[in-house]
Design an enzyme around this catalytic site. Structure first.
Site, short mmCIF file in Angstrom:
data_model
loop_
_atom_site.label_atom_id
_atom_site.label_comp_id
_atom_site.label_asym_id
_atom_site.label_seq_id
_atom_site.Cartn_x
_atom_site.Cartn_y
_atom_site.Cartn_z
N HIS A 189 8.55 -8.48 2.72
CA HIS A 189 7.11 -8.29 2.51
C HIS A 189 6.68 -8.74 1.12
O HIS A 189 5.50 -8.88 0.85
CB HIS A 189 6.76 -6.82 2.72
CG HIS A 189 5.56 -6.58 3.58
ND1 HIS A 189 4.92 -7.56 4.30
CD2 HIS A 189 4.85 -5.44 3.82
CE1 HIS A 189 3.89 -7.03 4.95
NE2 HIS A 189 3.82 -5.75 4.68
N ASN A 228 -1.33 -2.40 1.88
CA ASN A 228 -2.54 -2.17 2.67
C ASN A 228 -3.77 -1.86 1.82
O ASN A 228 -4.85 -1.67 2.35
CB ASN A 228 -2.31 -1.04 3.70
CG ASN A 228 -1.94 0.27 3.06
OD1 ASN A 228 -1.61 0.32 1.88
ND2 ASN A 228 -2.00 1.35 3.81
N ASP A 272 3.81 -13.19 3.04
CA ASP A 272 4.87 -13.34 4.04
C ASP A 272 4.22 -13.53 5.41
O ASP A 272 3.18 -12.96 5.68
CB ASP A 272 5.78 -12.11 4.03
CG ASP A 272 5.01 -10.82 4.31
OD1 ASP A 272 4.05 -10.52 3.57
OD2 ASP A 272 5.35 -10.10 5.26
N ASN A 331 -1.52 -6.33 6.97
CA ASN A 331 -2.37 -5.31 6.35
C ASN A 331 -2.93 -5.73 4.99
O ASN A 331 -4.03 -5.32 4.62
CB ASN A 331 -1.63 -3.98 6.24
CG ASN A 331 -1.42 -3.35 7.61
OD1 ASN A 331 -2.23 -3.53 8.51
ND2 ASN A 331 -0.32 -2.65 7.78
#
Length: 194
Positions: free
Chosen positions: A21, A70, A95, A116
């Site tokens: 991520h 997020n 990513d 997100n």
């Protein structure tokens, strides 16, 4: 129109540093390290690591939100508003599950694809019309892994995937000067055929 803000997405903290991520952070870290005198520093008013640098003779901001993924839009929106940077002048590096490790794609606009970080940036900017540099990390199903997506993105890539992701980052770094000059078609062509 040229890029004035390059945002790398990731999660803060050492436990996330090596996870899939954080591919956006990896690219921005590499970019900052390649530019003379460019150092990302904590900037509390944007809740981010920030650097102002020059690429192809243009002033460009680099930003890594220190919020969790997020909530990335908080930092991006705050810096963009403060420096009057329009959405079309922003490149978000993230990513991408829908691309295999080693692939990198440049595109403007489009949905968040369930990401997100992108969802929150779109909400903060009030539009999807910003540039994205998508770094492929693969999908657990296409990589024959039985992991849930949320678990997959928060783990380190396997060694061979890491090598491919690093190659995609190197390819991407080579087009950053063109992107900062606003030569999007040339940059896209080079990245997608390299």
């Amino acid at each position: 129109m040229h890029i004035r803000l390059i945002v790398g997405l990731g999660n803060p903290g050492p436990e996330y540093e090596q996870t899939r991520h954080n591919a956006g952070f990896w690219l921005v870290d590499n970019l900052a390290n390649s530019l003379p005198g460019c150092h990302l520093q904590r900037e509390s008013r944007f809740n981010a690591m920030v650097a102002k640098t020059s690429i192809s003779g243009r002033d460009v901001w680099l930003l890594e939100p220190l919020t969790f993924m997020n909530r990335s839009g908080q930092s991006v929106g705050a810096l963009a508003r403060f420096f009057k940077i329009g959405p079309e002048e922003i490149l978000v590096v993230h990513d991408e599950l829908d691309l295999p490790p080693g692939a990198a794609k440049l595109k403007r606009g489009g949905s968040s694809g369930g990401h997100n970080g992108l969802k929150d940036i779109t909400a903060a900017l009030g539009t999807q019309d910003y540039w994205r540099l998508r770094l492929g990390i693969g999908h657990p199903r296409t990589l024959n892994l039985q992991q849930a997506v949320a678990d997959f993105v928060l783990h380190r890539p396997r060694r061979e995937e890491q090598t491919l992701i690093e190659e995609a980052i190197d390819k991407s770094l080579r087009i950053i000067p063109m992107v900062c000059e606003g030569k999007m078609n040339a940059a896209t062509m080079q990245l997608h055929t390299d």
